[in-house]
Design a protein around this motif. Structure first.
Motif, PDB file in Angstrom:
ATOM      1  N   GLU A  72      14.652  44.635  11.572  1.00 16.76           N
ATOM      2  CA  GLU A  72      14.658  43.191  11.774  1.00 16.76           C
ATOM      3  C   GLU A  72      15.675  42.908  12.883  1.00 16.76           C
ATOM      4  N   HIS A  92      19.522  34.909  11.563  1.00 18.80           N
ATOM      5  CA  HIS A  92      18.176  35.430  11.328  1.00 18.80           C
ATOM      6  C   HIS A  92      17.420  34.351  10.560  1.00 18.80           C
ATOM      7  N   HIS A  93      16.596  33.610  11.276  1.00 20.86           N
ATOM      8  CA  HIS A  93      16.009  32.404  10.692  1.00 20.86           C
ATOM      9  C   HIS A  93      15.082  32.687   9.513  1.00 20.86           C
ATOM     10  N   LYS A  94      14.435  33.850   9.518  1.00 24.25           N
ATOM     11  CA  LYS A  94      13.529  34.176   8.414  1.00 24.25           C
ATOM     12  C   LYS A  94      14.259  34.153   7.075  1.00 24.25           C
ATOM     13  N   TYR A  95      15.505  34.586   7.063  1.00 23.45           N
ATOM     14  CA  TYR A  95      16.251  34.689   5.809  1.00 23.45           C
ATOM     15  C   TYR A  95      17.235  33.541   5.568  1.00 23.45           C
ATOM     16  N   ARG A  98      17.339  27.797   5.883  1.00 22.06           N
ATOM     17  CA  ARG A  98      16.811  27.167   4.676  1.00 22.06           C
ATOM     18  C   ARG A  98      17.693  25.988   4.274  1.00 22.06           C
ATOM     19  N   ASP A 111      12.997  35.837  -2.554  1.00 19.01           N
ATOM     20  CA  ASP A 111      13.365  36.999  -1.725  1.00 19.01           C
ATOM     21  C   ASP A 111      14.875  37.164  -1.600  1.00 19.01           C
ATOM     22  N   ARG A 115      17.060  39.185   1.172  1.00 20.44           N
ATOM     23  CA  ARG A 115      17.932  38.420   2.066  1.00 20.44           C
ATOM     24  C   ARG A 115      19.330  39.030   2.124  1.00 20.44           C
TER      25      ARG A 115
END
Length: 491
Positions: A72, A92-95, A98, A111, A115
Protein backbone atom coordinates in the motif's frame (compact mmCIF):
# COMPACT_ATOMS: atom_id res chain seq x y z
CA UNK A 1 17.90 9.64 23.25
CA UNK A 2 16.09 9.28 19.94
CA UNK A 3 12.55 8.35 20.95
CA UNK A 4 9.86 7.22 18.51
CA UNK A 5 6.36 7.54 19.98
CA UNK A 6 3.68 5.48 18.20
CA UNK A 7 0.02 6.32 18.78
CA UNK A 8 -3.39 6.33 17.12
CA UNK A 9 -4.28 9.82 18.38
CA UNK A 10 -2.74 12.95 19.87
CA UNK A 11 -4.22 16.27 20.94
CA UNK A 12 -4.81 18.76 19.46
CA UNK A 13 -4.84 16.90 16.14
CA UNK A 14 -7.28 14.06 16.92
CA UNK A 15 -8.70 13.01 20.27
CA UNK A 16 -11.16 10.55 21.74
CA UNK A 17 -9.67 10.19 25.23
CA UNK A 18 -6.72 10.52 27.58
CA UNK A 19 -4.33 8.76 25.19
CA UNK A 20 -4.41 11.87 23.00
CA UNK A 21 -3.45 14.14 25.90
CA UNK A 22 -0.56 11.89 26.92
CA UNK A 23 0.63 11.60 23.32
CA UNK A 24 1.25 15.31 23.10
CA UNK A 25 2.20 16.32 26.63
CA UNK A 26 4.67 13.55 27.48
CA UNK A 27 6.63 13.76 24.19
CA UNK A 28 6.69 17.55 24.65
CA UNK A 29 8.10 17.19 28.18
CA UNK A 30 10.69 14.66 27.01
CA UNK A 31 11.74 17.00 24.20
CA UNK A 32 12.09 19.84 26.68
CA UNK A 33 14.52 17.64 28.58
CA UNK A 34 16.74 17.42 25.51
CA UNK A 35 15.63 14.19 23.84
CA UNK A 36 14.79 13.95 20.14
CA UNK A 37 11.17 12.81 19.96
CA UNK A 38 9.30 11.76 16.82
CA UNK A 39 5.57 11.11 17.26
CA UNK A 40 3.88 8.97 14.60
CA UNK A 41 0.11 8.78 14.17
CA UNK A 42 -2.47 8.57 11.35
CA UNK A 43 -3.44 11.55 9.23
CA UNK A 44 -7.20 11.98 9.74
CA UNK A 45 -8.24 14.73 7.30
CA UNK A 46 -11.91 14.74 8.35
CA UNK A 47 -11.07 14.90 12.06
CA UNK A 48 -8.02 17.17 12.03
CA UNK A 49 -9.76 19.95 10.07
CA UNK A 50 -7.71 23.16 10.21
CA UNK A 51 -4.82 21.27 11.85
CA UNK A 52 -4.20 19.73 8.43
CA UNK A 53 -2.82 23.11 7.37
CA UNK A 54 -0.02 22.75 9.92
CA UNK A 55 1.36 19.67 8.14
CA UNK A 56 3.50 19.31 5.05
CA UNK A 57 4.54 16.31 3.00
CA UNK A 58 8.09 15.09 3.61
CA UNK A 59 10.07 12.51 1.66
CA UNK A 60 8.94 10.26 -1.15
CA UNK A 61 5.87 8.05 -1.36
CA UNK A 62 5.93 5.49 1.45
CA UNK A 63 5.56 1.84 0.48
CA UNK A 64 4.01 -0.31 3.20
CA UNK A 65 3.97 -4.11 2.74
CA UNK A 66 0.59 -5.55 3.62
CA UNK A 67 -0.45 -9.15 3.31
CA UNK A 68 1.48 -11.48 1.05
CA UNK A 69 3.96 -8.97 -0.36
CA UNK A 70 1.59 -6.42 -1.85
CA UNK A 71 2.31 -2.79 -1.00
CA UNK A 72 0.00 0.00 0.00
CA UNK A 73 1.32 3.46 -0.78
CA UNK A 74 1.02 6.43 1.51
CA UNK A 75 2.74 9.67 2.44
CA UNK A 76 4.43 11.08 5.51
CA UNK A 77 3.36 14.52 6.68
CA UNK A 78 5.23 16.49 9.32
CA UNK A 79 4.42 19.20 11.83
CA UNK A 80 7.61 20.34 13.51
CA UNK A 81 6.94 21.74 16.97
CA UNK A 82 10.56 22.60 17.82
CA UNK A 83 14.07 21.34 17.21
CA UNK A 84 13.54 18.28 19.40
CA UNK A 85 9.90 17.41 18.66
CA UNK A 86 8.16 16.53 15.40
CA UNK A 87 4.78 14.98 14.71
CA UNK A 88 4.67 12.70 11.67
CA UNK A 89 1.35 11.71 10.15
CA UNK A 90 0.80 8.60 8.04
CA UNK A 91 -1.45 9.66 5.18
CA UNK A 92 -3.51 6.91 3.56
CA UNK A 93 -7.06 7.88 2.72
CA UNK A 94 -8.35 4.32 2.32
CA UNK A 95 -7.78 3.68 6.03
CA UNK A 96 -7.85 7.06 7.74
CA UNK A 97 -10.04 9.49 5.76
CA UNK A 98 -13.10 8.81 7.90
CA UNK A 99 -15.48 10.92 10.02
CA UNK A 100 -14.39 9.29 13.30
CA UNK A 101 -11.27 7.48 14.43
CA UNK A 102 -12.43 3.99 15.37
CA UNK A 103 -16.16 3.65 14.82
CA UNK A 104 -19.24 5.12 13.27
CA UNK A 105 -22.64 5.36 14.96
CA UNK A 106 -21.42 3.14 17.79
CA UNK A 107 -20.16 0.36 15.50
CA UNK A 108 -16.44 -0.29 15.10
CA UNK A 109 -15.13 -0.14 11.55
CA UNK A 110 -15.07 -3.68 10.20
CA UNK A 111 -11.51 -3.27 8.89
CA UNK A 112 -9.98 -1.95 12.13
CA UNK A 113 -7.54 -4.87 12.30
CA UNK A 114 -6.29 -4.13 8.79
CA UNK A 115 -6.17 -0.37 9.46
CA UNK A 116 -3.95 -0.60 12.51
CA UNK A 117 -1.78 -3.40 11.17
CA UNK A 118 -1.10 -0.97 8.35
CA UNK A 119 -0.37 1.84 10.83
CA UNK A 120 2.15 -0.21 12.81
CA UNK A 121 3.91 -1.42 9.68
CA UNK A 122 3.83 2.09 8.19
CA UNK A 123 5.50 3.53 11.29
CA UNK A 124 8.34 1.03 10.95
CA UNK A 125 8.69 1.88 7.25
CA UNK A 126 8.58 5.62 7.99
CA UNK A 127 11.42 5.30 10.50
CA UNK A 128 13.51 3.71 7.77
CA UNK A 129 12.46 6.30 5.18
CA UNK A 130 13.37 9.18 7.52
CA UNK A 131 16.55 7.37 8.62
CA UNK A 132 15.89 7.71 12.35
CA UNK A 133 18.29 5.75 14.55
CA UNK A 134 15.90 4.68 17.31
CA UNK A 135 16.95 4.26 20.93
CA UNK A 136 13.40 3.80 22.29
CA UNK A 137 10.29 2.72 20.39
CA UNK A 138 7.31 3.58 22.60
CA UNK A 139 3.99 2.08 21.46
CA UNK A 140 0.63 2.92 23.02
CA UNK A 141 -2.40 0.66 23.43
CA UNK A 142 -3.39 -2.04 20.97
CA UNK A 143 -3.40 0.20 17.91
CA UNK A 144 0.41 0.35 17.71
CA UNK A 145 1.47 -2.63 19.87
CA UNK A 146 2.47 -4.58 16.76
CA UNK A 147 5.42 -2.19 16.42
CA UNK A 148 7.03 -4.08 19.29
CA UNK A 149 6.46 -7.39 17.51
CA UNK A 150 7.85 -6.05 14.24
CA UNK A 151 10.93 -4.70 16.05
CA UNK A 152 11.84 -8.20 17.26
CA UNK A 153 10.98 -9.89 13.95
CA UNK A 154 13.31 -10.68 11.07
CA UNK A 155 11.39 -8.08 9.05
CA UNK A 156 13.15 -5.25 10.90
CA UNK A 157 15.71 -6.49 13.43
CA UNK A 158 18.46 -6.51 10.79
CA UNK A 159 18.26 -2.77 10.04
CA UNK A 160 20.84 -0.46 11.61
CA UNK A 161 18.04 1.97 12.53
CA UNK A 162 16.78 -0.58 15.06
CA UNK A 163 20.05 -2.21 16.12
CA UNK A 164 20.04 -0.53 19.56
CA UNK A 165 16.29 -0.06 19.95
CA UNK A 166 14.41 -1.05 23.10
CA UNK A 167 10.64 -1.15 23.06
CA UNK A 168 8.07 0.08 25.58
CA UNK A 169 4.34 -0.61 25.40
CA UNK A 170 2.00 1.49 27.52
CA UNK A 171 -1.47 0.24 28.46
CA UNK A 172 -3.80 3.21 28.81
CA UNK A 173 -6.97 1.11 29.19
CA UNK A 174 -6.77 -2.67 29.20
CA UNK A 175 -10.48 -2.91 28.41
CA UNK A 176 -9.50 -2.38 24.75
CA UNK A 177 -7.07 -4.98 23.43
CA UNK A 178 -7.49 -5.27 19.65
CA UNK A 179 -8.87 -8.82 19.51
CA UNK A 180 -9.72 -10.04 16.00
CA UNK A 181 -10.22 -13.30 14.07
CA UNK A 182 -6.94 -15.10 13.45
CA UNK A 183 -7.40 -14.73 9.68
CA UNK A 184 -6.12 -11.15 10.14
CA UNK A 185 -2.64 -12.55 10.76
CA UNK A 186 -2.39 -12.56 6.96
CA UNK A 187 -2.20 -8.76 6.83
CA UNK A 188 0.71 -8.56 9.28
CA UNK A 189 3.25 -10.25 7.02
CA UNK A 190 4.26 -12.39 10.00
CA UNK A 191 4.26 -16.16 9.79
CA UNK A 192 2.00 -18.55 11.65
CA UNK A 193 4.87 -19.20 14.06
CA UNK A 194 3.83 -15.90 15.69
CA UNK A 195 0.39 -17.35 16.40
CA UNK A 196 1.33 -18.86 19.75
CA UNK A 197 0.71 -18.32 23.44
CA UNK A 198 3.86 -16.21 23.77
CA UNK A 199 2.79 -13.71 21.14
CA UNK A 200 -0.43 -13.15 19.17
CA UNK A 201 -2.63 -16.15 20.01
CA UNK A 202 -5.53 -15.42 22.36
CA UNK A 203 -8.35 -17.97 22.65
CA UNK A 204 -7.87 -18.89 18.98
CA UNK A 205 -7.93 -15.24 17.93
CA UNK A 206 -5.21 -12.61 17.57
CA UNK A 207 -4.72 -10.06 20.34
CA UNK A 208 -2.54 -7.10 19.37
CA UNK A 209 -2.11 -5.73 22.89
CA UNK A 210 -1.11 -9.13 24.25
CA UNK A 211 1.50 -9.47 21.52
CA UNK A 212 2.92 -6.08 22.47
CA UNK A 213 2.96 -6.98 26.15
CA UNK A 214 4.79 -10.23 25.48
CA UNK A 215 7.45 -8.76 23.19
CA UNK A 216 8.20 -5.33 24.71
CA UNK A 217 11.31 -4.75 26.78
CA UNK A 218 9.17 -2.82 29.29
CA UNK A 219 5.43 -2.59 29.82
CA UNK A 220 3.89 0.37 31.60
CA UNK A 221 0.47 1.48 32.73
CA UNK A 222 -0.66 4.96 33.68
CA UNK A 223 -0.67 4.55 37.47
CA UNK A 224 1.06 2.28 40.00
CA UNK A 225 -2.19 0.98 41.50
CA UNK A 226 -3.59 0.12 38.06
CA UNK A 227 -0.39 -1.83 37.36
CA UNK A 228 -1.22 -3.97 40.39
CA UNK A 229 -4.93 -4.23 39.63
CA UNK A 230 -4.49 -5.59 36.11
CA UNK A 231 -2.65 -8.61 37.50
CA UNK A 232 -6.00 -9.87 38.83
CA UNK A 233 -8.85 -11.42 36.80
CA UNK A 234 -11.23 -8.72 38.03
CA UNK A 235 -9.39 -5.95 36.16
CA UNK A 236 -7.34 -7.70 33.46
CA UNK A 237 -10.01 -8.57 30.88
CA UNK A 238 -8.47 -12.06 30.60
CA UNK A 239 -4.91 -10.79 30.18
CA UNK A 240 -3.74 -11.47 33.74
CA UNK A 241 -1.43 -14.39 32.91
CA UNK A 242 0.72 -12.57 30.32
CA UNK A 243 0.89 -9.55 32.63
CA UNK A 244 1.82 -11.69 35.64
CA UNK A 245 4.56 -13.24 33.51
CA UNK A 246 6.00 -9.83 32.68
CA UNK A 247 5.61 -8.59 36.27
CA UNK A 248 7.63 -11.55 37.57
CA UNK A 249 10.36 -10.59 35.09
CA UNK A 250 10.36 -7.05 36.48
CA UNK A 251 9.08 -5.62 33.21
CA UNK A 252 5.78 -4.09 34.35
CA UNK A 253 5.60 -0.65 35.95
CA UNK A 254 2.96 1.99 36.66
CA UNK A 255 3.77 5.67 36.10
CA UNK A 256 1.14 8.27 36.86
CA UNK A 257 0.17 10.69 34.09
CA UNK A 258 0.54 14.43 34.46
CA UNK A 259 -1.81 17.19 33.30
CA UNK A 260 -1.36 20.18 31.03
CA UNK A 261 -0.84 22.95 33.57
CA UNK A 262 -0.98 25.56 30.82
CA UNK A 263 -4.53 24.66 29.81
CA UNK A 264 -5.70 23.75 33.30
CA UNK A 265 -4.66 26.75 35.35
CA UNK A 266 -7.33 28.75 37.21
CA UNK A 267 -5.08 31.82 37.29
CA UNK A 268 -4.96 32.13 33.48
CA UNK A 269 -7.86 30.00 32.16
CA UNK A 270 -9.75 32.03 29.53
CA UNK A 271 -12.70 29.62 29.49
CA UNK A 272 -13.86 30.45 33.01
CA UNK A 273 -15.64 33.70 33.90
CA UNK A 274 -13.30 34.66 36.77
CA UNK A 275 -9.70 33.68 37.50
CA UNK A 276 -8.41 32.83 40.97
CA UNK A 277 -5.54 31.23 42.88
CA UNK A 278 -4.98 29.33 46.11
CA UNK A 279 -4.14 32.63 47.83
CA UNK A 280 -7.32 34.38 46.63
CA UNK A 281 -10.45 32.28 46.04
CA UNK A 282 -12.75 35.24 45.37
CA UNK A 283 -12.95 34.30 41.71
CA UNK A 284 -13.94 30.72 42.55
CA UNK A 285 -16.99 31.92 44.48
CA UNK A 286 -17.99 34.01 41.45
CA UNK A 287 -17.44 31.00 39.15
CA UNK A 288 -19.83 29.01 41.33
CA UNK A 289 -22.52 31.65 40.84
CA UNK A 290 -22.00 31.61 37.06
CA UNK A 291 -22.12 27.81 37.00
CA UNK A 292 -25.40 27.82 38.89
CA UNK A 293 -26.81 30.31 36.40
CA UNK A 294 -25.54 28.26 33.45
CA UNK A 295 -27.50 25.22 34.63
CA UNK A 296 -30.56 27.10 35.90
CA UNK A 297 -29.89 26.29 39.54
CA UNK A 298 -30.77 28.44 42.51
CA UNK A 299 -27.88 30.89 42.95
CA UNK A 300 -26.59 30.32 46.48
CA UNK A 301 -23.10 30.42 47.95
CA UNK A 302 -23.87 28.18 50.93
CA UNK A 303 -25.19 25.03 49.20
CA UNK A 304 -22.76 22.18 48.39
CA UNK A 305 -22.48 21.89 44.60
CA UNK A 306 -21.33 18.55 43.15
CA UNK A 307 -19.98 18.40 39.60
CA UNK A 308 -19.49 15.51 37.17
CA UNK A 309 -17.84 15.51 33.73
CA UNK A 310 -17.77 11.99 32.35
CA UNK A 311 -18.58 9.48 29.69
CA UNK A 312 -21.81 7.77 30.67
CA UNK A 313 -20.36 4.27 30.66
CA UNK A 314 -20.24 1.27 32.94
CA UNK A 315 -16.54 1.85 33.60
CA UNK A 316 -17.26 5.27 35.08
CA UNK A 317 -19.76 4.04 37.68
CA UNK A 318 -22.36 6.63 36.74
CA UNK A 319 -25.07 3.97 37.03
CA UNK A 320 -24.34 3.87 40.78
CA UNK A 321 -24.31 7.67 40.93
CA UNK A 322 -27.71 7.82 39.23
CA UNK A 323 -29.14 5.31 41.68
CA UNK A 324 -27.82 6.98 44.82
CA UNK A 325 -28.65 10.65 44.28
CA UNK A 326 -32.45 10.39 44.25
CA UNK A 327 -32.66 10.30 48.04
CA UNK A 328 -30.16 13.18 48.30
CA UNK A 329 -32.21 15.33 45.95
CA UNK A 330 -35.32 14.58 48.01
CA UNK A 331 -33.81 14.93 51.47
CA UNK A 332 -30.63 17.05 51.33
CA UNK A 333 -29.92 20.70 50.62
CA UNK A 334 -27.53 20.03 47.73
CA UNK A 335 -27.05 20.74 44.03
CA UNK A 336 -25.66 18.70 41.13
CA UNK A 337 -24.39 19.58 37.65
CA UNK A 338 -23.31 16.96 35.15
CA UNK A 339 -21.87 16.94 31.62
CA UNK A 340 -21.82 13.64 29.78
CA UNK A 341 -23.02 11.42 27.00
CA UNK A 342 -23.01 7.71 26.36
CA UNK A 343 -25.45 5.01 27.33
CA UNK A 344 -28.96 6.11 26.40
CA UNK A 345 -30.65 4.98 29.61
CA UNK A 346 -28.19 7.06 31.63
CA UNK A 347 -28.75 10.11 29.43
CA UNK A 348 -32.51 9.70 29.89
CA UNK A 349 -32.22 9.24 33.66
CA UNK A 350 -30.16 12.42 34.03
CA UNK A 351 -32.60 14.38 31.85
CA UNK A 352 -35.44 13.11 34.03
CA UNK A 353 -33.66 14.31 37.19
CA UNK A 354 -33.21 17.75 35.62
CA UNK A 355 -36.97 17.93 34.95
CA UNK A 356 -37.94 16.57 38.37
CA UNK A 357 -35.59 18.78 40.41
CA UNK A 358 -35.23 22.15 38.68
CA UNK A 359 -33.04 24.45 40.71
CA UNK A 360 -31.19 21.50 42.25
CA UNK A 361 -30.04 19.35 39.33
CA UNK A 362 -28.67 20.42 35.94
CA UNK A 363 -27.58 18.17 33.06
CA UNK A 364 -25.81 18.88 29.77
CA UNK A 365 -26.06 15.81 27.52
CA UNK A 366 -23.04 16.04 25.25
CA UNK A 367 -19.70 17.76 25.73
CA UNK A 368 -18.56 21.36 25.89
CA UNK A 369 -14.97 22.18 26.73
CA UNK A 370 -15.99 25.59 28.04
CA UNK A 371 -18.68 24.20 30.34
CA UNK A 372 -16.30 21.45 31.49
CA UNK A 373 -13.85 24.15 32.59
CA UNK A 374 -16.71 26.00 34.29
CA UNK A 375 -17.64 22.85 36.25
CA UNK A 376 -14.05 22.35 37.38
CA UNK A 377 -13.83 25.98 38.47
CA UNK A 378 -17.29 26.47 39.98
CA UNK A 379 -18.22 23.22 41.75
CA UNK A 380 -17.35 22.53 45.37
CA UNK A 381 -16.91 18.79 44.76
CA UNK A 382 -16.11 16.63 41.75
CA UNK A 383 -17.52 13.08 41.78
CA UNK A 384 -15.72 10.11 40.14
CA UNK A 385 -17.22 6.75 41.21
CA UNK A 386 -15.26 4.68 38.67
CA UNK A 387 -15.37 0.89 38.56
CA UNK A 388 -11.81 1.09 37.29
CA UNK A 389 -9.73 4.11 36.33
CA UNK A 390 -6.28 3.51 34.79
CA UNK A 391 -5.19 7.05 35.68
CA UNK A 392 -7.93 9.65 35.50
CA UNK A 393 -7.32 13.31 34.76
CA UNK A 394 -10.40 15.10 36.06
CA UNK A 395 -9.52 14.50 39.69
CA UNK A 396 -6.23 16.32 39.08
CA UNK A 397 -7.92 19.14 37.15
CA UNK A 398 -10.37 19.47 40.04
CA UNK A 399 -7.69 19.76 42.68
CA UNK A 400 -5.89 22.48 40.70
CA UNK A 401 -9.20 24.42 40.62
CA UNK A 402 -9.96 24.02 44.32
CA UNK A 403 -12.76 21.56 43.62
CA UNK A 404 -12.50 18.70 46.08
CA UNK A 405 -12.64 15.23 44.46
CA UNK A 406 -14.89 12.45 45.77
CA UNK A 407 -13.54 9.23 44.25
CA UNK A 408 -13.68 5.48 44.45
CA UNK A 409 -10.31 4.10 45.55
CA UNK A 410 -9.14 2.45 42.33
CA UNK A 411 -6.28 2.89 39.86
CA UNK A 412 -5.00 6.42 39.46
CA UNK A 413 -7.71 7.77 41.75
CA UNK A 414 -6.14 5.86 44.62
CA UNK A 415 -2.68 7.17 43.69
CA UNK A 416 -3.53 10.85 43.27
CA UNK A 417 -6.13 11.61 45.96
CA UNK A 418 -5.21 11.61 49.66
CA UNK A 419 -8.22 10.73 51.79
CA UNK A 420 -9.39 13.23 54.39
CA UNK A 421 -9.24 12.49 58.09
CA UNK A 422 -8.63 14.68 61.10
CA UNK A 423 -5.24 13.01 61.53
CA UNK A 424 -4.36 13.45 57.85
CA UNK A 425 -5.43 17.04 57.38
CA UNK A 426 -1.96 18.26 56.34
CA UNK A 427 -1.95 15.89 53.33
CA UNK A 428 -5.67 15.43 52.59
CA UNK A 429 -6.87 16.42 49.12
CA UNK A 430 -10.25 14.67 48.83
CA UNK A 431 -12.67 11.98 49.95
CA UNK A 432 -12.54 8.29 49.06
CA UNK A 433 -14.90 5.35 49.24
CA UNK A 434 -14.06 1.73 48.52
CA UNK A 435 -17.12 -0.43 47.77
CA UNK A 436 -19.04 0.55 44.66
CA UNK A 437 -22.52 0.58 46.17
CA UNK A 438 -25.05 3.42 46.12
CA UNK A 439 -25.02 3.69 49.92
CA UNK A 440 -21.21 3.97 50.02
CA UNK A 441 -21.13 6.77 47.45
CA UNK A 442 -24.09 8.57 49.02
CA UNK A 443 -22.61 8.39 52.52
CA UNK A 444 -19.26 9.74 51.24
CA UNK A 445 -20.92 12.67 49.46
CA UNK A 446 -22.85 13.45 52.66
CA UNK A 447 -19.66 13.15 54.72
CA UNK A 448 -17.92 15.61 52.39
CA UNK A 449 -20.88 18.02 52.65
CA UNK A 450 -20.71 17.82 56.43
CA UNK A 451 -17.05 18.87 56.43
CA UNK A 452 -17.90 21.64 53.93
CA UNK A 453 -20.61 23.02 56.25
CA UNK A 454 -19.24 22.31 59.70
CA UNK A 455 -15.44 22.45 59.53
CA UNK A 456 -14.57 25.32 57.22
CA UNK A 457 -10.87 25.52 58.29
CA UNK A 458 -10.41 21.83 57.43
CA UNK A 459 -12.21 22.26 54.11
CA UNK A 460 -10.05 25.27 53.24
CA UNK A 461 -6.96 23.21 54.04
CA UNK A 462 -8.11 20.39 51.72
CA UNK A 463 -8.60 22.93 48.93
CA UNK A 464 -5.16 24.48 49.43
CA UNK A 465 -3.47 21.06 49.57
CA UNK A 466 -4.97 20.12 46.21
CA UNK A 467 -4.27 23.43 44.50
CA UNK A 468 -0.60 23.39 45.51
CA UNK A 469 0.07 19.77 44.46
CA UNK A 470 2.40 19.49 41.45
CA UNK A 471 0.70 17.45 38.71
CA UNK A 472 2.90 18.69 35.86
CA UNK A 473 4.40 16.35 33.26
CA UNK A 474 7.89 17.13 34.59
CA UNK A 475 7.83 14.30 37.13
CA UNK A 476 6.24 11.85 34.69
CA UNK A 477 8.90 12.61 32.07
CA UNK A 478 11.68 11.99 34.60
CA UNK A 479 10.19 8.60 35.50
CA UNK A 480 10.00 7.61 31.84
CA UNK A 481 13.59 8.72 31.29
CA UNK A 482 14.66 6.42 34.11
CA UNK A 483 12.54 3.60 32.64
CA UNK A 484 14.09 4.08 29.18
CA UNK A 485 17.56 3.87 30.71
CA UNK A 486 16.49 0.78 32.65
CA UNK A 487 15.26 -0.85 29.44
CA UNK A 488 18.50 -0.01 27.64
CA UNK A 489 20.89 -1.23 30.33
CA UNK A 490 19.15 -4.32 31.65
CA UNK A 491 18.04 -6.19 28.58
Amino acid sequence: MNIVWATSEAAPYAKTGGLADVSYSLPYALAENGHNVSVFMPYYPQVMAEKCDDTEVVGELLGVPLGDGNEEWGQIRQHKINENLSFYFIEHHKYFDRPKLYDWDGQEYTDNAERFIFLSRAIMQAVLALDIKVDVLHANDWHTSLCSVYLKSSLYNGFDNFSKTKSVVTIHNIGYQGVFPKSNLFWTGLGWDYFNVHCLEFYDQVNFLKAGVMTADMVTTVSPTYAEEILSPEYSFNLEQPLQHRAVQGKLRGIINGIDIQEWNPETDKLIPHNFSHTDLTGKALCKMELQKEFGLEVRADVPLYGVVSRLATQKGLDVFIECIDSMLKEDDVQFVIIGSGEKWQENALADYAKAYPGKFGAFIGYSNKIAHMVEAGADFFVMPSRYEPCGLNQMYSMKYGTVPIVRSTGGLEDTVNNYSAANIDAATGFKFYDLYPAALRDTMRWAASVYRNDKPAFAKIIKNGMTTDFSWHHTAEEYEELYQHANTRF
